[in-house]
Scaffold this active site. Structure first.
Site, PDB file in Angstrom:
ATOM      1  CG  HIS A 171       0.929  -1.308 -19.162  1.00  0.00           C
ATOM      2  ND1 HIS A 171      -0.425  -1.300 -18.881  1.00  0.00           N
ATOM      3  CD2 HIS A 171       1.186  -0.109 -19.740  1.00  0.00           C
ATOM      4  CE1 HIS A 171      -0.952  -0.155 -19.278  1.00  0.00           C
ATOM      5  NE2 HIS A 171       0.009   0.595 -19.809  1.00  0.00           N
TER       6      HIS A 171
ATOM      7  CD  GLU B 115      -0.338   0.715 -23.593  1.00  0.00           C
ATOM      8  OE1 GLU B 115      -1.361   0.884 -24.272  1.00  0.00           O
ATOM      9  OE2 GLU B 115      -0.181   1.202 -22.453  1.00  0.00           O
TER      10      GLU B 115
ATOM     11  CD  GLU C 159      16.293   0.085  -8.541  1.00  0.00           C
ATOM     12  OE1 GLU C 159      16.471  -0.722  -7.595  1.00  0.00           O
ATOM     13  OE2 GLU C 159      15.888   1.254  -8.376  1.00  0.00           O
TER      14      GLU C 159
ATOM     15  CG  HIS D 254      14.549   4.389 -10.687  1.00  0.00           C
ATOM     16  ND1 HIS D 254      15.333   5.250  -9.964  1.00  0.00           N
ATOM     17  CD2 HIS D 254      14.147   3.430  -9.822  1.00  0.00           C
ATOM     18  CE1 HIS D 254      15.396   4.836  -8.704  1.00  0.00           C
ATOM     19  NE2 HIS D 254      14.686   3.725  -8.594  1.00  0.00           N
TER      20      HIS D 254
END
Length: 128
Positions: free
Chosen positions: A74, A122, A56, A5
């Site tokens: 990003h 993105e 998260e 994550h």
């Protein structure tokens, strides 16, 4: 090894959950509240954490905004049709900050969306 994550600190957890689930189509996978440590976590993603990476979202009690700094770039999400994804995102109230089109000097079609805390997302077209 695989990426599990990425953590983003958010100023309003419910607003962020709404954005990632309603606007970007993710699923709320799980939440954890830690009152003694004064934070709440929400994990969102496109599939089970056992198979795919998740985001998260971390809300620290009493903090409603963060300076994003200059190091973070990003989060990228692959989509089959960037143009259609942007229309769905726009219709759901999302903010498109770079309209769909080819990346400068290339042919890959991309677009950018900004989440409620200012993080850039993105969108990269994966098929067409």
């Amino acid at each position: 090894m695989r990426i599990l994550h990425t953590m983003l600190r958010v100023g309003d957890l419910q607003r962020s959950i709404d954005f990632y689930t309603r606007v970007l189509g993710m699923t709320l996978l799980r939440t954890t509240d830690r009152p003694e440590q004064k934070y709440t976590l929400a994990f969102v993603g496109y599939g089970p954490e056992s198979e795919q990476a998740a985001l998260e979202l971390t809300y620290n009690y009493g903090v409603d905004r963060y300076e994003l700094g200059t190091a973070f770039g990003h989060v990228a999400i692959g989509v089959e049709d960037v143009y259609a994804a942007c229309e769905r995102i726009r219709a759901a109230g999302g903010k498109i900050t770079r309209e769909p089109g080819p990346v400068k000097g290339g042919t890959t079609v991309i677009a950018f969306v900004t989440d409620p805390d200012g993080y850039k997302i993105e969108l990269i077209q994966t098929k067409r």
